[in-house]
Design an enzyme around this catalytic site. Structure first.
Site, PDB file in Angstrom:
ATOM      1  N   GLU A 186       0.850  -1.236  -0.115  1.00  0.00           N
ATOM      2  CA  GLU A 186       0.180  -0.022  -0.048  1.00  0.00           C
ATOM      3  C   GLU A 186       0.880   1.174   0.053  1.00  0.00           C
ATOM      4  O   GLU A 186       2.034   1.198   0.664  1.00  0.00           O
ATOM      5  CB  GLU A 186      -0.799  -0.016   1.185  1.00  0.00           C
ATOM      6  CG  GLU A 186      -1.754   1.185   1.547  1.00  0.00           C
ATOM      7  CD  GLU A 186      -2.306   0.989   2.764  1.00  0.00           C
ATOM      8  OE1 GLU A 186      -3.662   1.618   2.818  1.00  0.00           O
ATOM      9  OE2 GLU A 186      -1.819   0.561   3.673  1.00  0.00           O
ATOM     10  N   CYS A 190      -5.081  -3.186   3.109  1.00  0.00           N
ATOM     11  CA  CYS A 190      -4.544  -3.039   4.582  1.00  0.00           C
ATOM     12  C   CYS A 190      -6.131  -3.124   5.673  1.00  0.00           C
ATOM     13  O   CYS A 190      -6.183  -4.124   6.114  1.00  0.00           O
ATOM     14  CB  CYS A 190      -4.142  -1.598   4.729  1.00  0.00           C
ATOM     15  SG  CYS A 190      -3.190  -1.270   6.210  1.00  0.00           S
ATOM     16  N   LYS A 238     -10.163   1.115  -2.081  1.00  0.00           N
ATOM     17  CA  LYS A 238     -10.109   0.746  -0.427  1.00  0.00           C
ATOM     18  C   LYS A 238     -11.459   1.144   0.008  1.00  0.00           C
ATOM     19  O   LYS A 238     -11.946   2.324   0.160  1.00  0.00           O
ATOM     20  CB  LYS A 238      -8.973   1.384   0.199  1.00  0.00           C
ATOM     21  CG  LYS A 238      -8.926   0.745   1.740  1.00  0.00           C
ATOM     22  CD  LYS A 238      -7.711   1.502   2.459  1.00  0.00           C
ATOM     23  CE  LYS A 238      -7.596   1.073   3.579  1.00  0.00           C
ATOM     24  NZ  LYS A 238      -6.421   1.714   4.433  1.00  0.00           N
TER      25      LYS A 238
END
Length: 287
Positions: free
Chosen positions: A40, A154, A110
């Protein structure tokens, strides 16, 4: 097929980060990996006030252009997390999967943003939403030589529903490019990765940022690859690079680990322990 995950220490120097990522792709290709997944925010990690000026649209980003070009030159799949400019003030946290012909096969934005307020003397506030717009779509897995890959990022790791949804859509591999904090990394990182692998009977690729990115930002590292039984097949060193990193010539600030992905074994394990078929849709909702 060999899969690899990268571990590096990005800073606010995009040119340096670009060179480092390109070097990792070349090295993974030389090791005959079919895919390398980078962490990321591989393009940069910077203070919140710098994010708007450093973020770029995907079609004009020099970082993305160089990574795509190197993926094509190396004839390998590359995954990478970047800041995709969305508005004048905000970006998307985007997970790109790039094909061996250098094309963007998929771009996942995300869904879950890291907005937390830790208490205590070692606590602190991190509000990803101050700089980032959440995505609004879960994408179908992408067919690759190591299996059908489901893209996440994440903090998504803490929400089992998205992993289960991707497994339902056919995922054999889940990817979580990350920049985990020091505070949460030691107690949660490996535990959550192994849980997602076990409950979904998927390989899990977890590239990671590591080390001191700025005087105020540090990440946990421990990039790893997990098998569908929950075993850790490969893990990068927990030794962070030196700080402050030099502008150039710091290949020690990036590394990768690799392992074989065995889809025949994955499918055998799913047949022998048919978790998906044993779910009780008559009692609880199935994602």
């Amino acid at each position: 097929m060999l899969a690899a995950v990268g571990q590096l220490c990005s800073t606010n120097n995009v040119a340096r980060n670009t060179a480092l990522c390109v070097s990792l792709i070349r090295r993974a290709a030389a090791a005959r990996c079919a895919i390398l997944y980078l962490p990321e925010a591989a393009d940069f990690i910077a203070d919140a006030k710098e994010v708007p000026k450093l973020s770029e649209p995907l079609d004009t980003s020099e970082f993305v252009r160089r990574v795509r070009a190197q993926a094509k030159e190396s004839a390998m799949w590359v995954g990478v997390g970047v800041h995709e400019k969305a508005t004048q003030d905000k970006c998307y946290n985007t997970n790109l999967l790039i094909s061996p012909d250098g094309e963007i096969a998929e771009a996942y934005r995300k869904l879950h943003l890291f907005d937390v307020k830790h208490s205590g003397p070692s606590g602190g506030i991190m509000m990803e939403s101050n700089t980032t717009i959440p995505g609004d779509k879960l994408l179908d897995p992408v067919e690759t030589p190591i299996g059908k890959i489901g893209l996440l990022t994440c903090y998504d790791l803490r929400f089992p529903e998205v992993g289960l949804s991707l497994r339902r859509r056919g995922a054999q591999v889940l990817c979580y490019p990350s920049a985990f904090t020091i505070k949460t990394g030691a107690p949660h990182w490996e535990v959550l990765l192994r849980a997602r692998a076990i409950e979904n009977q998927c390989y899990v690729l977890a590239p990671a940022q590591i080390g001191q990115h700025s005087p105020s930002r540090q990440t946990y590292g421990h990039a790893m690859i997990i098998d569908p039984w929950g075993g850790v097949l490969a893990q990068a060193s927990d030794r962070p690079p030196k700080f402050p990193p030099p502008d150039e010539g710091d290949e020690d600030a990036g590394t990768f680990v690799m392992t074989e992905v065995d889809l025949d074994w994955l499918e055998q394990m799913r047949r022998e322990m048919p978790l998906w078929e044993q779910r009780r849709e008559d009692v609880y909702p199935i994602l």
